[in-house]
Design an enzyme around this catalytic site. Structure first.
Site, PDB file in Angstrom:
ATOM      1  N   GLU A  50      -5.944  16.215  -2.520  1.00  0.00           N
ATOM      2  CA  GLU A  50      -6.913  15.668  -3.482  1.00  0.00           C
ATOM      3  C   GLU A  50      -7.903  16.708  -4.004  1.00  0.00           C
ATOM      4  O   GLU A  50      -9.100  16.668  -3.682  1.00  0.00           O
ATOM      5  CB  GLU A  50      -7.627  14.458  -2.853  1.00  0.00           C
ATOM      6  CG  GLU A  50      -6.631  13.351  -2.550  1.00  0.00           C
ATOM      7  CD  GLU A  50      -7.266  12.032  -2.095  1.00  0.00           C
ATOM      8  OE1 GLU A  50      -8.480  11.988  -1.868  1.00  0.00           O
ATOM      9  OE2 GLU A  50      -6.516  11.040  -1.992  1.00  0.00           O
ATOM     10  N   GLU A  77       0.741  10.130  -0.316  1.00  0.00           N
ATOM     11  CA  GLU A  77      -0.219   9.410   0.546  1.00  0.00           C
ATOM     12  C   GLU A  77      -0.554   8.040  -0.024  1.00  0.00           C
ATOM     13  O   GLU A  77      -0.730   7.892  -1.237  1.00  0.00           O
ATOM     14  CB  GLU A  77      -1.515  10.217   0.710  1.00  0.00           C
ATOM     15  CG  GLU A  77      -2.461   9.619   1.745  1.00  0.00           C
ATOM     16  CD  GLU A  77      -3.849  10.259   1.761  1.00  0.00           C
ATOM     17  OE1 GLU A  77      -3.946  11.492   1.858  1.00  0.00           O
ATOM     18  OE2 GLU A  77      -4.835   9.495   1.676  1.00  0.00           O
ATOM     19  N   CYS A 103      -2.635   4.134   1.593  1.00  0.00           N
ATOM     20  CA  CYS A 103      -3.036   3.275   2.712  1.00  0.00           C
ATOM     21  C   CYS A 103      -3.888   2.126   2.197  1.00  0.00           C
ATOM     22  O   CYS A 103      -4.503   2.225   1.141  1.00  0.00           O
ATOM     23  CB  CYS A 103      -3.792   4.048   3.790  1.00  0.00           C
ATOM     24  SG  CYS A 103      -5.417   4.569   3.294  1.00  0.00           S
ATOM     25  N   ASN A 113       7.141   3.264  -7.943  1.00  0.00           N
ATOM     26  CA  ASN A 113       7.342   4.714  -7.888  1.00  0.00           C
ATOM     27  C   ASN A 113       8.811   5.086  -8.039  1.00  0.00           C
ATOM     28  O   ASN A 113       9.160   5.956  -8.839  1.00  0.00           O
ATOM     29  CB  ASN A 113       6.782   5.281  -6.574  1.00  0.00           C
ATOM     30  CG  ASN A 113       5.305   5.585  -6.670  1.00  0.00           C
ATOM     31  OD1 ASN A 113       4.909   6.678  -7.040  1.00  0.00           O
ATOM     32  ND2 ASN A 113       4.473   4.606  -6.379  1.00  0.00           N
TER      33      ASN A 113
END
Ligand SMILES: *[C@@H]1O[C@H](CO)[C@@H](O)[C@H](O)[C@H]1NC(C)=O
Ligand SMILES: *[C@@H]1O[C@H](CO)[C@@H](O)[C@H](O)[C@H]1NC(C)=O
Ligand SMILES: *[C@@H]1O[C@H](CO)[C@@H](O)[C@H](O)[C@H]1NC(C)=O
Ligand SMILES: *[C@@H]1O[C@H](CO)[C@@H](O)[C@H](O)[C@H]1NC(C)=O
Ligand SMILES: *[C@@H]1O[C@H](CO)[C@@H](O)[C@H](O)[C@H]1NC(C)=O
Ligand SMILES: *[C@@H]1O[C@H](CO)[C@@H](O)[C@H](O)[C@H]1NC(C)=O
Ligand SMILES: *[C@@H]1O[C@H](CO)[C@@H](O)[C@H](O)[C@H]1NC(C)=O
Ligand SMILES: *[C@@H]1O[C@H](CO)[C@@H](O)[C@H](O)[C@H]1NC(C)=O
Length: 517
Positions: A260, A364, A366, A391
């Site tokens: 990030e 990533e 969550c 995706n």
């Protein structure tokens, strides 16, 4: 003929389900009153999933998980050679002559927090947990993300080079977290897996002394400019990391240039970060990281850029990759799922169209909707499969979850940035809970093996079912279907001159596999 077929099928189903009940341990379900159930595992018991069951000729294996409590329930459906389908029905049509991306795989992150939680269980329960993710009777992840030094999911802030001004990296040293927690878990993963495990590393913060704000957190980036001693040292830090892990027997398939990069650049970060604009990442790769990797024994490690939210697509990768000198070192683009509501998944397809030579991997994700893990929440699992489907249908080659497991508080996390996870550990009871998210992940990871190729699949009729289809390396076909409504839906699947009919229960995910040979 048909009667005879059904007789054979009946025998096969009876023997398959008997074999199944012998071979597979069932979910030891527990209802915490949050909508659905968790499956409880301990030192002596954990539910298993066998997908290599014999099925009769011309039939479809069906695995079903539902909000109502099914977890990989197995059944067999007849594959018909008649393709006369009522036009009133919902029909999913597959065409394997139209191919898209090759699948890399699915996985989770081997963070300090996950490994603290694993190591807080007894050794037999630890083994059950690692097998649940990576073993042949588990959901068989083949990807793993390894943070380089600390992140928020650590119990403290540290890097491998905390001695100020050590530009020659003479004090570089792995931490006790690597030696005592992550590396032992990574070794166990390799031991239990029968697949090829591909690991990728990601750094959060550079040592504080290398950053403009002299801190691991907050708003800061590397001092100086690309090509200078700060940038060269930071690039060598990656090489040192690979060398030290290699000495421990752990090698890497890939690496992201920075977790990030917008964090710590646009906003003051509450946890470890190093800010990079796309231009800064381009120049760092071109002058420092790319040449350092190329000159090392790790030149085949796949370098991924971005590793950040999809709202930066396609501009961030276009800035980096329109520079030929930087682009030569890059293989892929990493994407996170936070802030997805801002832009649709079509930005991935758009990025693929503009940059077809680079793979896209979801690196990533969550759920952090509740302050603590929500034990037995089905919707958090649906969110995972919904995002995986978006995706995959927009060219991503795989999807990697965040922490493999968290404790009952959703940690440990020194910055108190707690999350949920597909597996929640209870060290006091020496048991762990497999959340609906775990099974949603498994409906993909177990079946869409590495080197599968996505094929065209379309739907007609009145339905919003979400689905993806692939052809596996052995030629068999796999279809995953998600129904997030509260109604059962009947549909037909047509693949060339073959077809079958299926009713997907309300709030369910199903994986179908068959051979058309
Ligand atoms: C482990 O789980 C199984 C199945 O639920 C149960 O029968 C057994 O009592 C548990 N063992 C312990 C030590 O809790
Ligand atoms: C599958 O796609 C190919 C290539 O576009 C086309 O020629 C063929 O007719 C399609 N098959 C079916 C059953 O639609
Ligand atoms: C690294 O730097 C330290 C001091 O900064 C110096 O003492 C040491 O000799 C250097 N090592 C190498 C291998 O250059
Ligand atoms: C693992 O990788 C090797 C080398 O690329 C390959 O030969 C082998 O088939 C792979 N195994 C599996 C289970 O994918
Ligand atoms: C480890 O387990 C103990 C109980 O056995 C618990 O008190 C402690 O909080 C656990 N540590 C973490 C990080 O969850
Ligand atoms: C964790 O285990 C302890 C000891 O068995 C038990 O008292 C507690 O209720 C468990 N926590 C949950 C959330 O099930
Ligand atoms: C089934 O699930 C989808 C999402 O996966 C949902 O949008 C749809 O409304 C559901 N029901 C039907 C009848 O398709
Ligand atoms: C179905 O198609 C395959 C080739 O795609 C062909 O070999 C087979 O004979 C066909 N079966 C029937 C029953 O038409």
């Amino acid at each position: 003929m048909d009667l005879f077929y059904y007789f054979i099928l009946l025998i096969a189903v009876i023997s398959a389900s008997c074999a199944g009940s012998d071979a597979d341990m069932k979910c030891a379900s527990r209802d915490y009153g949050h909508g659905s159930v968790v499956c409880v595992c301990n030192a002596t018991y954990c539910d298993t999933i066998t997908t290599t069951r014999p099925v009769p000729y011309q039939s479809v294996s069906v695995f079903t998980s539902t909000k109502g409590g099914h977890r990989f329930s197995f059944s067999v459906t007849k594959l018909s050679t008649k393709s006369k389908i009522s036009t009133n029905n919902v029909v999913i049509t597959l065409n394997k002559t139209i191919k898209y991306q090759t699948i890399k795989g699915f996985g989770g992150a081997i963070t300090d927090a996950a490994t603290v939680n694993i190591k807080n269980l007894t050794s037999r329960t630890q083994e059950q947990l690692i097998k649940a993710y990576f073993g042949p009777m588990g959901i068989e992840y083949n990807l793993g993300r390894v943070p380089m030094a600390s992140c928020d999911y650590s119990t403290r802030k540290y890097t491998y080079l905390d001695t100020p001004n050590d530009f020659n990296l003479s004090t570089f040293e792995l931490a006790k977290e690597d030696m005592m927690l992550k590396i032992p878990v990574l070794k166990s993963i390799h031991q239990v897996s029968s697949r090829n495990i591909s690991l990728y590393a990601s750094p959060w913060t550079a040592p504080a002394w290398m950053k403009t704000n002299n801190d691991e957190i907050g708003r800061g980036w590397l001092k100086g400019t690309a090509g200078d001693k700060y940038h060269k040292t930071w690039a060598q830090y990656f090489i040192k990391f690979f060398e030290e892990y290699k000495k421990q027997g752990i090698t890497f398939w890939g690496v992201t240039a920075q977790n990030e990069p917008s964090n710590g650049l646009l906003i003051s970060s509450k946890w470890q970060s190093t800010g990079f604009t796309p231009e800064m990442q381009r120049d760092f790769i071109k002058s420092d990281l790319g040449p350092a990797l190329k000159a090392s024994e790790f030149k085949n490690v796949k370098l991924m850029i971005l590793d950040d939210q999809r709202l930066f697509l396609p501009s961030f990768p276009l800035t980096v990759l329109s520079d030929k000198d930087a682009a030569q070192y890059v293989s892929g683009i990493g994407i996170h799922w936070y802030w997805d509501w801002l832009v649709g998944p079509e930005v991935l397809a758009d990025t693929h169209e503009k940059l077809p030579g680079y793979f896209m991997l979801a690196t990533e994700a969550c759920n952090k909707d509740t302050p603590q893990p929500d034990l037995g929440n089905w919707e958090t699992g649906e969110k995972y499969s919904n995002d995986i489907l978006d995706n995959l249908n927009n060219w991503a080659v795989g999807w990697v979850d965040w922490n493999l497991c968290l404790n009952l508080a959703g940690g440990p996390n020194w910055a108190q940035n707690f999350d949920d996870s597909p597996i929640i550990t209870n060290a006091t009871g020496d048991e762990f809970y497999k959340q609906p998210m775990y099974y949603h992940m498994g409906h993909f990871s177990k079946f869409l093996v590495e080197e599968s190729v996505r094929i065209k699949s379309t739907i007609q009729g009145n339905s919003d079912l979400k689905f993806v289809a692939v052809e596996r390396p052995d030629g068999s076909l796999v279809l995953v279907v998600l129904n997030s409504s509260t109604k059962d839906v009947t549909f037909n699947v047509v693949q060339d001159n073959l077809s079958f009919t299926n009713t997907i229960p309300a709030n369910a995910i199903q994986t179908f596999s068959w051979s058309d040979k």
